[in-house]
Write an enzyme that holds these catalytic residues in place. Structure first.
Site, short mmCIF file in Angstrom:
data_model
loop_
_atom_site.label_atom_id
_atom_site.label_comp_id
_atom_site.label_asym_id
_atom_site.label_seq_id
_atom_site.Cartn_x
_atom_site.Cartn_y
_atom_site.Cartn_z
N HIS A 159 -6.07 22.56 -0.49
CA HIS A 159 -7.58 22.54 -1.10
C HIS A 159 -8.27 23.87 -0.51
O HIS A 159 -9.27 24.04 -0.75
CB HIS A 159 -8.26 21.34 -0.68
CG HIS A 159 -7.84 20.22 -1.24
ND1 HIS A 159 -7.67 20.08 -2.70
CD2 HIS A 159 -7.32 18.90 -0.86
CE1 HIS A 159 -6.98 18.96 -2.96
NE2 HIS A 159 -6.85 18.21 -1.95
N ASP A 195 1.36 17.35 -5.20
CA ASP A 195 0.30 16.43 -4.78
C ASP A 195 -0.41 15.74 -5.72
O ASP A 195 -0.74 16.40 -6.84
CB ASP A 195 -0.54 17.19 -3.64
CG ASP A 195 -1.37 16.24 -2.95
OD1 ASP A 195 -1.01 16.02 -1.95
OD2 ASP A 195 -2.67 16.04 -3.22
N HIS A 197 -3.64 15.41 -5.82
CA HIS A 197 -4.89 16.12 -5.97
C HIS A 197 -4.64 17.77 -6.54
O HIS A 197 -3.58 18.11 -5.91
CB HIS A 197 -5.78 16.20 -4.86
CG HIS A 197 -5.93 14.77 -4.13
ND1 HIS A 197 -5.19 14.24 -3.36
CD2 HIS A 197 -6.85 13.89 -4.76
CE1 HIS A 197 -5.55 12.72 -3.28
NE2 HIS A 197 -6.94 12.81 -3.90
N ASP A 284 1.22 11.24 -2.71
CA ASP A 284 -0.14 10.57 -3.06
C ASP A 284 0.01 9.77 -4.47
O ASP A 284 -1.02 9.24 -4.92
CB ASP A 284 -1.75 11.05 -2.35
CG ASP A 284 -1.48 12.22 -2.58
OD1 ASP A 284 -0.56 13.02 -3.23
OD2 ASP A 284 -2.66 12.98 -2.30
C1 FKS Z 1 -11.94 9.97 -3.49
C2 FKS Z 1 -12.14 10.88 -2.24
C3 FKS Z 1 -11.33 11.95 -2.02
C4 FKS Z 1 -10.75 13.66 -0.35
C5 FKS Z 1 -9.13 13.62 -0.81
C6 FKS Z 1 -8.31 14.92 -0.24
C7 FKS Z 1 -7.00 14.68 -0.62
C8 FKS Z 1 -6.02 15.67 0.24
C9 FKS Z 1 -4.75 16.06 0.01
C10 FKS Z 1 -4.04 17.01 0.81
F1 FKS Z 1 -2.85 17.17 0.39
F2 FKS Z 1 -4.80 18.02 0.91
F3 FKS Z 1 -3.92 16.41 2.04
N1 FKS Z 1 -11.32 12.61 -0.70
N2 FKS Z 1 -12.83 9.01 -3.68
O1 FKS Z 1 -3.97 14.81 -0.31
O2 FKS Z 1 -4.86 16.45 -1.47
ZN ZN Z 2 -3.66 14.67 -2.31
#
Ligand code: FKS
Ligand code: ZN
Length: 342
Positions: A159, A195, A197, A284
């Site tokens: 990110h 991933d 996200h 995830d």
């Molecule tokens: C959802 C709130 C989400 C942030 C999620 C971050 C994910 C991080 C990730 C990384 F690989 F960078 F760790 N909050 N309601 O898994 O993409």
């Molecule tokens: Zn993620």
């Protein structure tokens, strides 16, 4: 397959993240890596090796000098102002506001971040530089002839863009590794981000370049963090037109749909024909992940690894997310054993 790992990851341990209207203990915490490294050892995946120190020069190939220096001193400046607690921003330069760098630590933290889920702690600098070194040591081993290496990075990186932190990420480990391959003579590098996200930081870093292909499978930004990037019409700009490929998928996506997207994604990589592949490896996408909405099962990760192996290219795995801590070791290492057994 060798695993590169540093105990220094544990020095980054936030007290809180702001999620769903509540301050909670961070999902992204050191226990994640305890489980993965335990599984690496239990399965006999290969040697576990400590990283070498590459300094900040390779980081500055991807991140701005000012951003790197901000991160180096951020927690000390914060502590002077607010005492010994985690640094968390609360106000961002969004629509109608100007993007001018403020002078105070609160202002600078807001300027350089995009969410309140990414605390800076006393140990963050040491952990994020170690995490980059883990990625770069893996890259060095690939250059020395290893077919595949597992860089067990933490904090994650995908990110983070040139001068923006967020989503638990500070330095973009995968992007820094990809750039290191280019700087060492590779002509073409592909990054495949699995991933859950969208890797908005990696996309932004390479968006106008044709030498680094970015392909990502992720939760649809209309529904999912980071919300403001990751649509399929984002295909690159200028020189980079056609070298950014997004596969957004809706909540509830399971293996049948996911595997179709994965195959199309891998076709893009084959067509690009890179010298080296970097995998942004998040697990995830798992059905029991506490913050995600895909439905992959543990055995599906073996398939992901096997299909990546079929590319038949030098492959650096860089750890990103995954929050179902009880199964994170099984799922992450399944990708790697699936790769090795293919
Ligand atoms: C959802 C709130 C989400 C942030 C999620 C971050 C994910 C991080 C990730 C990384 F690989 F960078 F760790 N909050 N309601 O898994 O993409
Ligand atoms: Zn993620």
């Amino acid at each position: 397959m060798n695993t590169i790992f540093s105990e220094d990851h544990a020095l980054h341990h936030g007290k809180y993240e702001l999620i769903d209207g509540q301050l909670v203990s961070p999902f992204e915490n050191p226990s994640r890596l305890d489980h993965i490294i335990a599984r690496v050892r239990e399965t006999g995946l290969g040697a576990v090796i400590e990283p070498l120190d590459f300094g900040t020069a390779p980081i500055k190939r991807v991140h701005s000098e000012a951003f790197v220096e901000f991160l180096r001193t951020a927690h000390a400046e914060w502590r002077e102002e607010h005492g010994d607690c985690d640094a968390l921003p609360l106000c961002w330069p969004s629509r109608t506001l100007r993007h001018v760098l403020p002078e105070t630590i609160d202002g600078k933290l807001s300027y350089y971040s995009f969410d309140a889920g990414t605390p800076i702690t006393a140990g963050t600098w040491q952990a994020i530089t170690a995490s980059v070194n883990v990625a770069l040591t893996g890259a060095e081993q690939i250059r020395a002839g290893q077919r595949a290496v597992f860089s067990l990075c933490r904090p994650p990186g995908h990110h983070a863009s040139a001068d923006l932190l967020g989503g638990y990420c500070f330095f973009n480990n995968a992007a820094i590794a990809a750039q290191s391959f280019r700087d060492a003579g590779a002509t073409k590098v592909a990054i495949l981000d699995v991933d859950y996200h969208h890797g908005n930081g990696t996309q932004a870093i390479f968006y106008d370049r044709s030498d680094v292909l970015f392909v990502s499978l992720h939760g649809h930004p209309a529904q999912e963090f980071p919300f403001f990037l990751g649509y399929s019409e984002e295909t690159g700009a200028g020189e980079g037109e056609g070298f950014n490929v997004n596969f957004p998928m809706r909540w509830g996506t399971g293996w049948p749909e996911y595997s179709q997207s994965l195959d199309t994604a891998l076709d893009h990589l084959r067509e690009f024909s890179p010298d080296t592949v970097v995998i942004s490896l998040g697990v995830d996408t798992f059905e029991k992940d506490p913050i995600s909405q895909f439905k992959l099962k543990s055995e599906d990760y073996l398939q992901i690894g096997a299909r990546i192996a079929n590319l038949d290219l030098p492959t650096l795995f860089v750890m990103e997310g995954g929050y179902a801590v009880a199964e994170i070791g099984i799922n992450a290492v399944n990708v790697l054993t699936g790769f090795e057994q293919a």
